[in-house]
Design a protein around this motif. Structure first.
Motif, short mmCIF file in Angstrom:
data_model
loop_
_atom_site.label_atom_id
_atom_site.label_comp_id
_atom_site.label_asym_id
_atom_site.label_seq_id
_atom_site.Cartn_x
_atom_site.Cartn_y
_atom_site.Cartn_z
N TYR A 196 3.34 5.60 10.50
CA TYR A 196 3.39 4.25 10.08
C TYR A 196 2.01 3.83 9.26
O TYR A 196 2.15 3.01 8.21
CB TYR A 196 3.64 3.12 11.22
N TRP A 197 1.09 4.12 9.77
CA TRP A 197 -0.13 3.84 8.95
C TRP A 197 -0.10 4.56 7.69
O TRP A 197 -0.56 3.58 6.58
CB TRP A 197 -1.53 4.63 9.62
N LEU A 198 0.27 5.72 7.52
CA LEU A 198 0.31 6.50 6.15
C LEU A 198 1.22 5.58 5.35
O LEU A 198 0.99 5.35 4.21
CB LEU A 198 0.85 7.78 6.39
N GLY A 199 2.60 5.16 5.89
CA GLY A 199 3.37 4.35 5.01
C GLY A 199 2.94 2.97 4.60
O GLY A 199 2.94 2.62 3.56
N GLY A 200 1.94 2.63 5.50
CA GLY A 200 1.32 1.21 5.00
C GLY A 200 0.27 1.39 4.01
O GLY A 200 0.09 0.42 3.24
N ILE A 201 -0.34 2.49 3.97
CA ILE A 201 -1.20 2.82 2.86
C ILE A 201 -0.47 2.98 1.70
O ILE A 201 -0.84 2.49 0.66
CB ILE A 201 -2.12 4.22 3.19
N VAL A 202 0.57 3.89 1.68
CA VAL A 202 1.55 4.09 0.37
C VAL A 202 1.97 2.58 0.00
O VAL A 202 1.64 2.12 -1.29
CB VAL A 202 2.46 4.69 0.64
N VAL A 203 2.56 1.78 0.93
CA VAL A 203 2.93 0.40 0.45
C VAL A 203 1.94 -0.46 -0.47
O VAL A 203 2.24 -0.98 -1.44
CB VAL A 203 3.87 -0.22 1.69
N LEU A 204 0.84 -0.62 0.39
CA LEU A 204 -0.54 -1.31 -0.09
C LEU A 204 -1.03 -0.85 -1.41
O LEU A 204 -1.07 -1.78 -2.30
CB LEU A 204 -1.47 -1.40 1.08
N LEU A 205 -1.08 0.39 -1.48
CA LEU A 205 -1.53 0.77 -2.95
C LEU A 205 -0.51 0.85 -4.03
O LEU A 205 -0.95 0.42 -5.27
CB LEU A 205 -1.83 2.29 -2.70
N ILE A 206 0.88 0.62 -3.71
CA ILE A 206 1.85 0.47 -4.65
C ILE A 206 1.87 -0.87 -5.08
O ILE A 206 1.86 -1.39 -6.25
CB ILE A 206 3.30 0.85 -3.95
N ILE A 207 1.92 -1.95 -4.27
CA ILE A 207 1.53 -3.16 -4.41
C ILE A 207 0.36 -3.60 -5.39
O ILE A 207 0.23 -4.25 -6.18
CB ILE A 207 1.32 -4.20 -3.08
N GLU A 208 -0.86 -2.91 -4.94
CA GLU A 208 -2.04 -2.91 -5.69
C GLU A 208 -1.74 -2.70 -6.90
O GLU A 208 -2.40 -3.10 -8.09
CB GLU A 208 -3.30 -2.32 -4.92
N ALA A 209 -1.13 -1.29 -7.09
CA ALA A 209 -1.09 -0.69 -8.66
C ALA A 209 0.15 -1.90 -9.36
O ALA A 209 -0.15 -1.87 -10.59
CB ALA A 209 -0.30 0.41 -8.54
N LEU A 210 0.91 -2.35 -8.72
CA LEU A 210 1.95 -3.35 -9.68
C LEU A 210 1.15 -4.71 -10.02
O LEU A 210 1.72 -5.20 -10.89
CB LEU A 210 3.15 -3.59 -8.79
N THR A 211 0.28 -5.29 -9.03
CA THR A 211 -0.18 -6.56 -9.14
C THR A 211 -1.80 -6.45 -9.94
O THR A 211 -2.15 -7.21 -10.91
CB THR A 211 -0.67 -7.18 -7.99
N LEU A 212 -2.56 -5.20 -10.01
CA LEU A 212 -3.72 -5.06 -10.28
C LEU A 212 -4.67 -6.38 -10.18
O LEU A 212 -5.71 -6.67 -10.98
CB LEU A 212 -3.71 -4.98 -11.78
N GLY A 213 -4.61 -6.87 -8.90
CA GLY A 213 -5.35 -8.37 -8.69
C GLY A 213 -6.17 -8.28 -7.55
O GLY A 213 -6.92 -9.21 -7.03
N LEU A 214 -6.73 -7.06 -7.25
CA LEU A 214 -7.59 -6.89 -6.13
C LEU A 214 -7.30 -7.50 -4.78
O LEU A 214 -8.06 -8.44 -4.34
CB LEU A 214 -9.00 -6.92 -6.57
N THR A 215 -5.72 -7.33 -4.42
CA THR A 215 -5.42 -8.08 -3.42
C THR A 215 -5.24 -7.34 -2.20
O THR A 215 -5.66 -7.74 -0.91
CB THR A 215 -4.00 -9.07 -3.67
N THR A 216 -4.39 -6.21 -2.33
CA THR A 216 -4.30 -5.26 -1.14
C THR A 216 -5.02 -4.09 -1.02
O THR A 216 -5.07 -3.44 0.03
CB THR A 216 -2.77 -5.04 -1.33
#
Length: 143
Positions: A5-25
């Motif tokens: 779950y933690w590993l999945g959370g890391i992946v999801v958060l990094l994907i969101i960051e890559a899509l937004t590039l807003g230094l949010t996640t």
């Protein structure tokens, strides 16, 4: 299973960051990484959650201001942001009491008003843009 779950959370958060590039996640991905490492070391779930929250908040508060200052600093101001602070030339006398005034900035004609209602700025004078209200430049004479 918690580690997954933690590993999945890391992946999801990094994907969101890559899509937004807003230094949010990215900060929360760091917290999830710390919790994942704690999980792999055998820490209790409560310790993992506390570690996630503490590390995420620490990264957010201590590194975000530094990162925002140096990342995307080359971004050019656009629209209204790019007008403030620039110089313009008055093409029609600016008189707030008479509701008149026009200035040219970068080849575009704008309605213009003075920051000071008592000040009349003559045609041909140079002004600095202090603000923009709607489609009017709010200017200050350069003296």
């Amino acid at each position: 299973m918690t580690a997954v779950y933690w590993l999945g959370g890391i992946v999801v958060l990094l994907i969101i960051e890559a899509l937004t590039l807003g230094l949010t996640t990215i900060w929360f991905a760091g917290g999830a990484l710390a919790a994942f490492i704690a999980c792999m070391a055998g820490a209790d779930l409560l310790v993992q959650v506390v570690l996630f929250v503490v590390v995420s908040l620490a990264l957010l508060f201590f590194t975000r201001p530094f990162a925002k200052r140096y990342i995307n600093k080359e971004t050019e101001k656009t629209n209204v942001e790019g007008v403030i602070g620039r110089e313009a030339c008055v093409t029609e006398q600016i008189d707030n009491r008479m509701a008149t005034g026009e200035a040219v900035l970068a080849g575009q004609h704008w309605s213009a008003r003075s920051v000071n209602d008592d000040e009349v700025i003559g045609e041909g004078e140079r002004v600095t843009v202090e603000a923009v209200e709607g489609v009017k430049l709010i200017v200050r004479a350069i003296r």
